[in-house]
Each structure stands twice: as structure tokens, then as C-alpha cells.
Design a protein around this motif. Structure first.
Motif, mmCIF file in Angstrom:
data_model
loop_
_atom_site.group_PDB
_atom_site.id
_atom_site.type_symbol
_atom_site.label_atom_id
_atom_site.label_comp_id
_atom_site.label_asym_id
_atom_site.label_seq_id
_atom_site.Cartn_x
_atom_site.Cartn_y
_atom_site.Cartn_z
ATOM 1 N N GLU A 51 -74.168 36.044 39.546
ATOM 2 C CA GLU A 51 -73.899 37.121 38.601
ATOM 3 C C GLU A 51 -74.342 36.701 37.211
ATOM 4 O O GLU A 51 -74.141 35.562 36.805
ATOM 5 C CB GLU A 51 -72.405 37.427 38.593
ATOM 6 C CG GLU A 51 -72.016 38.563 37.661
ATOM 7 C CD GLU A 51 -70.517 38.772 37.645
ATOM 8 O OE1 GLU A 51 -70.027 39.550 38.484
ATOM 9 O OE2 GLU A 51 -69.852 38.144 36.801
ATOM 10 N N VAL A 63 -82.785 42.467 33.908
ATOM 11 C CA VAL A 63 -83.013 42.129 35.311
ATOM 12 C C VAL A 63 -84.033 43.130 35.825
ATOM 13 O O VAL A 63 -83.794 44.347 35.798
ATOM 14 C CB VAL A 63 -81.710 42.195 36.141
ATOM 15 C CG1 VAL A 63 -82.010 41.964 37.610
ATOM 16 C CG2 VAL A 63 -80.704 41.167 35.635
ATOM 17 N N THR A 66 -84.799 46.045 33.519
ATOM 18 C CA THR A 66 -83.707 46.950 33.156
ATOM 19 C C THR A 66 -82.674 46.165 32.352
ATOM 20 O O THR A 66 -82.200 45.121 32.811
ATOM 21 C CB THR A 66 -83.040 47.543 34.417
ATOM 22 O OG1 THR A 66 -84.023 48.250 35.170
ATOM 23 C CG2 THR A 66 -81.906 48.478 34.047
ATOM 24 N N ILE A 68 -79.236 45.030 31.064
ATOM 25 C CA ILE A 68 -77.946 45.009 31.750
ATOM 26 C C ILE A 68 -76.865 44.439 30.834
ATOM 27 O O ILE A 68 -77.151 43.720 29.883
ATOM 28 C CB ILE A 68 -78.003 44.184 33.069
ATOM 29 C CG1 ILE A 68 -78.443 42.706 32.821
ATOM 30 C CG2 ILE A 68 -78.964 44.820 34.046
ATOM 31 C CD1 ILE A 68 -77.328 41.765 32.624
ATOM 32 N N LYS A 70 -74.007 43.471 32.860
ATOM 33 C CA LYS A 70 -73.551 42.620 33.955
ATOM 34 C C LYS A 70 -74.308 43.056 35.212
ATOM 35 O O LYS A 70 -74.496 44.252 35.425
ATOM 36 C CB LYS A 70 -72.050 42.814 34.140
ATOM 37 C CG LYS A 70 -71.404 41.933 35.165
ATOM 38 C CD LYS A 70 -69.899 42.218 35.177
ATOM 39 C CE LYS A 70 -69.162 41.274 36.064
ATOM 40 N NZ LYS A 70 -67.713 41.546 36.038
ATOM 41 N N ALA A 71 -74.764 42.088 36.004
ATOM 42 C CA ALA A 71 -75.509 42.428 37.216
ATOM 43 C C ALA A 71 -75.445 41.276 38.212
ATOM 44 O O ALA A 71 -75.244 40.121 37.835
ATOM 45 C CB ALA A 71 -76.967 42.724 36.885
ATOM 46 N N ASN A 72 -75.617 41.619 39.479
ATOM 47 C CA ASN A 72 -75.756 40.619 40.528
ATOM 48 C C ASN A 72 -77.243 40.371 40.743
ATOM 49 O O ASN A 72 -78.039 41.314 40.772
ATOM 50 C CB ASN A 72 -75.102 41.083 41.831
ATOM 51 C CG ASN A 72 -73.597 41.005 41.752
ATOM 52 O OD1 ASN A 72 -73.049 40.043 41.211
ATOM 53 N ND2 ASN A 72 -72.914 42.006 42.257
ATOM 54 N N ASP A 77 -85.512 38.401 42.236
ATOM 55 C CA ASP A 77 -85.259 39.122 40.985
ATOM 56 C C ASP A 77 -85.846 38.353 39.808
ATOM 57 O O ASP A 77 -85.996 37.131 39.855
ATOM 58 C CB ASP A 77 -83.759 39.315 40.744
ATOM 59 C CG ASP A 77 -83.162 40.446 41.571
ATOM 60 O OD1 ASP A 77 -83.926 41.254 42.146
ATOM 61 O OD2 ASP A 77 -81.918 40.520 41.626
#
Length: 92
Positions: A51, A63, A66, A68, A70-72, A77
Motif C-alpha cells: 500500500e 500510480v 493517476t 492518489i 492511498k492505493a494498493n 504498477d
């Protein structure tokens, strides 16, 4: 183990680790380049998850292009911090 790789270096995260990325000497992973905040983002590694959390950076954390908060992350990626693009991979 999670691996983030760029032309500026390679960062490795073992499951259970929490690391910061930024320009400051107190950051765990130091990227001393333009557009990177002192403490730019935080990475939290799990067995099957990675994360990323933006730490209110001036220029944002991206990411796959894009922006972000918060992102996984998943293998393949692209994590962009300032002008540095890190490719996410997983080993083991």
C-alpha cells in the motif's frame, strides 16, 4: 519481498515493513531529486499487499499516471514520486 526499481535505485520491502520515501535524510528511502517532498509517501508491505499513502506531498504521488491519496500496488504498477518512476515487482 516487494521490489521498487528505477534508474535512481532499487528499494526492497519485506512483509511487515513500513517505509517512507522522500528527500529528507530521515526518510527510509531517499530520493534527492526535484519535485520530491521531504517526506513524500509511505509504503506498507504485507505478504500479498503493498500500500502507498501520499503524505500530503506538494507534487503528488501517482500510480499508473493517476494521482492518489492511498492505493494498493501490484506487480507491474508504476509508482511516480516527483520525476522518479518506480516499477513495482514481487519476489518470492
Amino acid at each position: 519481498m516487494w521490489i521498487l526499481q528505477s534508474a535512481d535505485g532499487t528499494f526492497r520491502l519485506t512483509p511487515g515493513s513500513i517505509k517512507t520515501v522522500g528527500r529528507a535524510p530521515r526518510a527510509d528511502f531517499i530520493l534527492d531529486v526535484a519535485l520530491v517532498s521531504r517526506l513524500h509517501c509511505q509504503l506498507t508491505a504485507g505478504d500479498d499487499t503493498l500500500e502507498v499513502l501520499d503524505l500530503k506531498s506538494t507534487n503528488g504521488t501517482y500510480v499508473n499516471d493517476t494521482r492518489i491519496e492511498k492505493a494498493n500496488l501490484a506487480p507491474g504498477d508504476r509508482l511516480r514520486v516527483g520525476r522518479v518512476e518506480l516499477t513495482v515487482d514481487r519476489q518470492g
